[in-house]
Design a protein around this motif. Structure first.
Motif, PDB file in Angstrom:
ATOM      1  N   LYS A 199     -77.985  52.409  30.778  1.00 45.77           N
ATOM      2  CA  LYS A 199     -78.791  53.250  29.902  1.00 45.77           C
ATOM      3  C   LYS A 199     -78.814  54.679  30.463  1.00 45.77           C
ATOM      4  O   LYS A 199     -78.973  54.858  31.677  1.00 45.77           O
ATOM      5  N   ALA A 200     -78.661  55.652  29.586  1.00 48.90           N
ATOM      6  CA  ALA A 200     -78.632  57.046  30.035  1.00 48.90           C
ATOM      7  C   ALA A 200     -80.014  57.462  30.572  1.00 48.90           C
ATOM      8  O   ALA A 200     -81.028  56.844  30.240  1.00 48.90           O
ATOM      9  N   GLY A 257     -67.062  54.123  20.636  1.00 48.06           N
ATOM     10  CA  GLY A 257     -67.981  52.996  20.488  1.00 48.06           C
ATOM     11  C   GLY A 257     -67.469  51.767  21.215  1.00 48.06           C
ATOM     12  O   GLY A 257     -66.572  51.833  22.055  1.00 48.06           O
TER      13      GLY A 257
HETATM   14  P1  NDP Z   1     -77.486  50.543  26.715  1.00 45.39           P
HETATM   15  O1  NDP Z   1     -77.533  52.009  26.644  1.00 45.39           O
HETATM   16  O2  NDP Z   1     -78.213  49.751  25.711  1.00 45.39           O
HETATM   17  O3  NDP Z   1     -77.990  50.097  28.175  1.00 45.39           O
HETATM   18  C1  NDP Z   1     -78.085  48.738  28.534  1.00 45.39           C
HETATM   19  C2  NDP Z   1     -77.517  48.521  29.916  1.00 45.39           C
HETATM   20  O4  NDP Z   1     -78.197  49.338  30.866  1.00 45.39           O
HETATM   21  C3  NDP Z   1     -77.695  47.086  30.377  1.00 45.39           C
HETATM   22  O5  NDP Z   1     -76.598  46.723  31.169  1.00 45.39           O
HETATM   23  C4  NDP Z   1     -78.973  47.168  31.184  1.00 45.39           C
HETATM   24  O6  NDP Z   1     -79.122  46.148  32.123  1.00 45.39           O
HETATM   25  C5  NDP Z   1     -78.759  48.476  31.885  1.00 45.39           C
HETATM   26  N1  NDP Z   1     -79.991  49.048  32.401  1.00 45.39           N
HETATM   27  C6  NDP Z   1     -81.016  49.553  31.684  1.00 45.39           C
HETATM   28  N2  NDP Z   1     -81.968  50.007  32.511  1.00 45.39           N
HETATM   29  C7  NDP Z   1     -81.538  49.776  33.770  1.00 45.39           C
HETATM   30  C8  NDP Z   1     -82.048  50.047  35.042  1.00 45.39           C
HETATM   31  N3  NDP Z   1     -83.227  50.646  35.194  1.00 45.39           N
HETATM   32  N4  NDP Z   1     -81.320  49.687  36.123  1.00 45.39           N
HETATM   33  C9  NDP Z   1     -80.130  49.087  35.981  1.00 45.39           C
HETATM   34  N5  NDP Z   1     -79.565  48.815  34.792  1.00 45.39           N
HETATM   35  C10 NDP Z   1     -80.264  49.163  33.707  1.00 45.39           C
HETATM   36  O7  NDP Z   1     -75.962  50.024  26.757  1.00 45.39           O
HETATM   37  P2  NDP Z   1     -74.659  50.505  25.965  1.00 45.39           P
HETATM   38  O8  NDP Z   1     -73.596  49.570  26.400  1.00 45.39           O
HETATM   39  O9  NDP Z   1     -74.905  50.698  24.518  1.00 45.39           O
HETATM   40  O10 NDP Z   1     -74.362  51.970  26.559  1.00 45.39           O
HETATM   41  C11 NDP Z   1     -74.137  52.179  27.944  1.00 45.39           C
HETATM   42  C12 NDP Z   1     -73.953  53.662  28.183  1.00 45.39           C
HETATM   43  O11 NDP Z   1     -72.825  54.119  27.417  1.00 45.39           O
HETATM   44  C13 NDP Z   1     -75.129  54.534  27.725  1.00 45.39           C
HETATM   45  O12 NDP Z   1     -75.262  55.614  28.608  1.00 45.39           O
HETATM   46  C14 NDP Z   1     -74.692  55.036  26.367  1.00 45.39           C
HETATM   47  O13 NDP Z   1     -75.316  56.252  26.030  1.00 45.39           O
HETATM   48  C15 NDP Z   1     -73.203  55.221  26.586  1.00 45.39           C
HETATM   49  N6  NDP Z   1     -72.357  55.215  25.417  1.00 45.39           N
HETATM   50  C16 NDP Z   1     -72.611  54.380  24.393  1.00 45.39           C
HETATM   51  C17 NDP Z   1     -71.785  54.380  23.279  1.00 45.39           C
HETATM   52  C18 NDP Z   1     -72.043  53.435  22.170  1.00 45.39           C
HETATM   53  O14 NDP Z   1     -71.350  53.548  21.140  1.00 45.39           O
HETATM   54  N7  NDP Z   1     -72.977  52.501  22.323  1.00 45.39           N
HETATM   55  C19 NDP Z   1     -70.621  55.285  23.174  1.00 45.39           C
HETATM   56  C20 NDP Z   1     -70.394  56.058  24.351  1.00 45.39           C
HETATM   57  C21 NDP Z   1     -71.252  56.033  25.400  1.00 45.39           C
HETATM   58  P3  NDP Z   1     -79.948  44.811  31.741  1.00 45.39           P
HETATM   59  O15 NDP Z   1     -78.993  43.964  30.975  1.00 45.39           O
HETATM   60  O16 NDP Z   1     -80.265  44.216  33.063  1.00 45.39           O
HETATM   61  O17 NDP Z   1     -81.140  45.206  30.961  1.00 45.39           O
END
Ligand code: NDP
Length: 484
Positions: free
Chosen positions: A78-79, A133
């Motif tokens: 997560k960003a 995506g």
């Molecule tokens: P999310 O943004 O929904 O993030 C979920 C992931 O982050 C899970 O693996 C979760 O772990 C982990 N997480 C959340 N909080 C923490 C924490 N405090 N410590 C450790 N791990 C944590 O996932 P996406 O796959 O959608 O996106 C990942 C990244 O890619 C983001 O930065 C997003 O902005 C970027 N991105 C997304 C795109 C898209 O189309 N979705 C396109 C391009 C970039 P857990 O399972 O344990 O909760």
């Protein structure tokens, strides 16, 4: 502890991270995988473990220990704060020379800050924009990595193998130092906003202005996809417009609430452009258009107030209607060229500001595949930058200058008709205003300078003499004084 055997690792196995890990494994990498909650790691291994070589880790320590040196770890969490926490946790376990790659959607200034802090600890930090995506991450995204040239030596071949390919070339290049990659990804998204809004405005004009049905408009977009407008966004627009809602049998578009969401990269693009002094008017209007669409209470109140305007559907003879549809296609093309000109202008101004050596031709090339704005005309854009013809503005490159000149009558006709229909065309019209502003030898800014000098003694420059002047407006005879 696992034996070091993975040449790369992925931390964060939600939609994006899991897809990227699988893509890496498909390309022959041995991929260490870690997720805060182990259940996601288990799901990945259970469902896709046979697709390649994965090394699942239950703890971050185990994950780092399973990586061969120099260790390379991609973060896909997560960003924001979670990304910061993960970077620090990894840096604590890694050694100088190791590489941490953030493939999340980070703000470029955060990436600059993180790069500086990680570099001070002797490690490499790469902020890498990823577009396409979940499907792109799995099958080949467009990737925009920043960071040191040294880190690119290790990372480059791996990213090249997993990225999308356009005409056989990988859709990834080393963009520049520290935040350059995430900056370029941000502007990519800004252009995406503009592109989408332009398509939506074209649809609106045909739907409300010409009374066409969604499927009919979808057919047109399918045709337009065979022209210079050929692009992923035009292709999916046709698909959305042809889609029929299963529940009601109505066109899908008619059952969707008209409030456009946004996650913030468009806003960042505009805020950054404002601070750099670069007018990205098309992108800004696209962001504001989403904002207006989501001001639900205000729009409901406006509907109650019954704000006056022209009636929407204006019958048109068939021939005129065909010509108008062609005008819309041409106006869309011209406005789209302006959106790209503005976006590239923002990148080149940022490159000057932050000392990034960004190859704009290469940026256009890596956007040809895998990303949301992929489009055929990016070939022409990359040629224009390669030849140096677009160095000052894309609009000055002969190919694009001619293209806009050829269609500008249509562009003007579309906007004036839209105004008479009462259909808003914020990006169409602001793009034309930008073009007209750019080509105007003299702008009314002279009057603004006069006003500023009168009310605030802000001074002005003259056309016929160097120096800075102020007029003593309250003095008799309004004496002019030269201040330097
Ligand atoms: P999310 O943004 O929904 O993030 C979920 C992931 O982050 C899970 O693996 C979760 O772990 C982990 N997480 C959340 N909080 C923490 C924490 N405090 N410590 C450790 N791990 C944590 O996932 P996406 O796959 O959608 O996106 C990942 C990244 O890619 C983001 O930065 C997003 O902005 C970027 N991105 C997304 C795109 C898209 O189309 N979705 C396109 C391009 C970039 P857990 O399972 O344990 O909760």
């Amino acid at each position: 502890m696992s034996e070091a055997q993975a040449n790369i690792g992925v931390v964060g196995l939600a939609a994006m991270g899991a897809s990227l890990a699988r893509n890496l494994a498909h390309k022959g990498n041995t991929v260490a995988v870690y997720n805060r909650h182990y259940s996601r790691t288990e799901t990945l291994i259970d469902k896709h473990g046979d697709e390649g070589k994965f090394v699942p880790a239950k703890t971050l320590e185990e994950f780092v220990a399973s990586l061969t040196k120099p260790r390379t770890a991609i973060i896909m969490v997560k960003a924001g704060e979670p990304t910061d926490d993960m970077i620090n946790a990894l840096a604590d376990l890694m050694e100088p020379g190791d590489i941490i790659v953030d493939c999340g959607n980070a703000y470029y200034k955060d990436t600059m800050r993180r790069e500086k802090a990680i570099r001070a600890r002797g490690l490499h930090f790469v902020g890498c924009g990823v577009s396409g995506g979940e499907e792109g991450a799995l099958k080949g995204p467009s990737m925009m990595p920043g960071g040191t040239k040294e880190s690119w030596k290790t990372l480059g071949p791996i990213l090249e193998s997993i990225s999308a390919k356009a005409e056989g070339e990988p859709c990834v290049t080393h963009i520049g130092s520290d935040g350059a990659g995430h900056f370029v990804k941000m502007v990519h998204n800004g252009i995406e906003y503009s592109d989408m809004q332009l398509i939506a405005e074209s649809y609106d004009l045909m739907r409300r202005g010409l009374g066409m049905e969604p499927s009919e408009i979808g057919d047109l977009f399918e045709e337009w996809n065979k022209t210079e407008l050929n692009s992923y966004l035009i292709e999916i627009t046709a698909e959305v417009l042809h889609h029929v809602d299963k529940k009601t049998g109505k066109p899908f578009i008619d059952v969707v609430l008209d409030h456009a969401g946004m996650k913030g990269t468009g806003t960042w693009t505009v805020q950054t452009a404002l601070s750099l002094g670069v007018p990205v008017t098309g992108i800004a209007e696209a962001v504001f258009a989403r904002g207006l669409s989501s001001q639900t209470e205000l729009r409901a109140e406006a509907a109650k107030q019954g704000l006056e305007g022209p009636s929407e559907v204006v019958p048109m003879p068939l021939e005129e209607r065909q010509a108008f549809i062609n005008d819309i296609r041409e106006a869309l093309y011209a406005s789209k060229i302006v959106a790209y000109a503005q976006g590239f202008n923002e990148i080149s101004e940022a490159a000057k500001e932050y000392g990034w050596d960004i190859d704009l031709a290469a940026v256009a090339r890596i956007w040809r595949g895998g990303c949301i704005i992929r489009a055929q005309f990016l070939n022409r854009i990359s040629e224009a930058f390669e030849s140096g013809e677009a160095n000052v503005s894309l609009l000055f490159a002969p190919y694009f200058k001619d293209a806009v000149e050829t269609v500008q009558r249509s562009w003007r006709r579309v906007i004036s008709r839209a105004i008479s229909f009462g259909i808003p065309m914020p990006v169409f019209s602001s793009s034309l205003a930008y073009y007209d502003g750019l080509r105007s030898k003299r702008l009314p800014a002279a009057l603004i300078q006069g006003q500023r000098d009168l009310f605030g003694a802000h001074t002005y420059q003259r056309v016929d003499e160097p120096g800075v002047f102020h007029t003593l407006w309250t003095e008799e005879g309004q004496e002019e004084i030269k201040q330097s």
